[in-house]
Design a protein around this motif. Structure first.
Motif, PDB file in Angstrom:
ATOM      1  N   LEU A  31       0.832  -1.201   0.000  1.00 18.78           N
ATOM      2  CA  LEU A  31       0.000   0.000   0.000  1.00 18.78           C
ATOM      3  C   LEU A  31       0.865   1.250   0.000  1.00 18.78           C
ATOM      4  O   LEU A  31       2.043   1.203   0.362  1.00 18.78           O
ATOM      5  CB  LEU A  31      -0.905  -0.009   1.240  1.00 18.78           C
ATOM      6  N   ASP A  35      -3.812   5.481   0.074  1.00 22.62           N
ATOM      7  CA  ASP A  35      -4.623   4.323  -0.296  1.00 22.62           C
ATOM      8  C   ASP A  35      -5.672   4.064   0.772  1.00 22.62           C
ATOM      9  O   ASP A  35      -5.472   4.362   1.954  1.00 22.62           O
ATOM     10  CB  ASP A  35      -3.764   3.060  -0.450  1.00 22.62           C
ATOM     11  N   TYR A  90       1.200  -0.738   8.580  1.00 14.70           N
ATOM     12  CA  TYR A  90       0.934   0.619   8.120  1.00 14.70           C
ATOM     13  C   TYR A  90       0.287   1.432   9.230  1.00 14.70           C
ATOM     14  O   TYR A  90      -0.535   0.907   9.990  1.00 14.70           O
ATOM     15  CB  TYR A  90      -0.018   0.604   6.918  1.00 14.70           C
ATOM     16  N   ARG A 124      -7.576   4.984   5.922  1.00 11.35           N
ATOM     17  CA  ARG A 124      -6.680   5.673   4.984  1.00 11.35           C
ATOM     18  C   ARG A 124      -5.243   5.421   5.428  1.00 11.35           C
ATOM     19  O   ARG A 124      -4.901   5.635   6.588  1.00 11.35           O
ATOM     20  CB  ARG A 124      -6.952   7.167   4.946  1.00 11.35           C
TER      21      ARG A 124
END
Length: 160
Positions: A31, A35, A90, A124
């Motif tokens: 990612l 994204d 992430y 997000r």
């Protein structure tokens, strides 16, 4: 072991503002910032079952498990396509309301010491976390064996 001495009140769809980040998501997906991680995608843990929610945490060790198990299941051929079997973590931001994840909160860890949450709205991606805490190969193998046992017993259910 996770410390539940400072467990915040439960997060509900109507009352979650007291939960602050950074928020983290462990996966094997590649990612980029901006994204969206959206509901409706197959689970790494049950590839034939699209998920209604997206899942995230505020604890690096919990996100690490998500990343390592997603990668381990893919490497074992148990998680659908095997285009990438590298675990990644992430930093994410929820785009809507969220609640405690009942898969761990109600079943295994009352009080949510894993700080695991879910939302029906996308997450997000803020950026990739490169220095997340990895578990040993033996720990990951033991967890994968435990998941395989649960799957064999038909007890690898996801409350989604």
């Amino acid at each position: 072991m996770l410390d539940d001495a400072t467990t915040p009140p439960p997060a509900t769809l109507d009352d979650h503002d007291h939960i602050t980040g950074p928020f983290l998501h462990g996966t094997r997906a590649v990612l980029a910032p901006g994204d969206l991680i959206e509901p409706g995608r197959p689970s790494h843990f049950r590839p034939g079952q699209p998920l209604v929610h997206v899942y995230f945490t505020t604890r690096p060790e919990t996100a690490a498990w998500g990343a390592e198990l997603a990668a381990g299941l893919a490497a074992a051929g148990l998680a659908g396509e095997q285009d990438d079997v590298t675990g990644r973590v992430y930093e994410v931001e929820p785009t809507g309301p969220f609640e405690d994840d009942p898969n761990v909160t109600d079943k295994r860890f009352p009080g949510n010491p894993t700080r695991s949450y879910r939302s029906r709205d996308p997450l997000r991606v803020v950026g990739e976390v490169l220095d997340w805490p990895r578990h040993s190969s033996a720990e990951v193998d033991a967890m994968l064996a435990s998941l395989a046992r649960l799957r064999g017993e038909g007890r690898d259910l996801i409350i989604d």
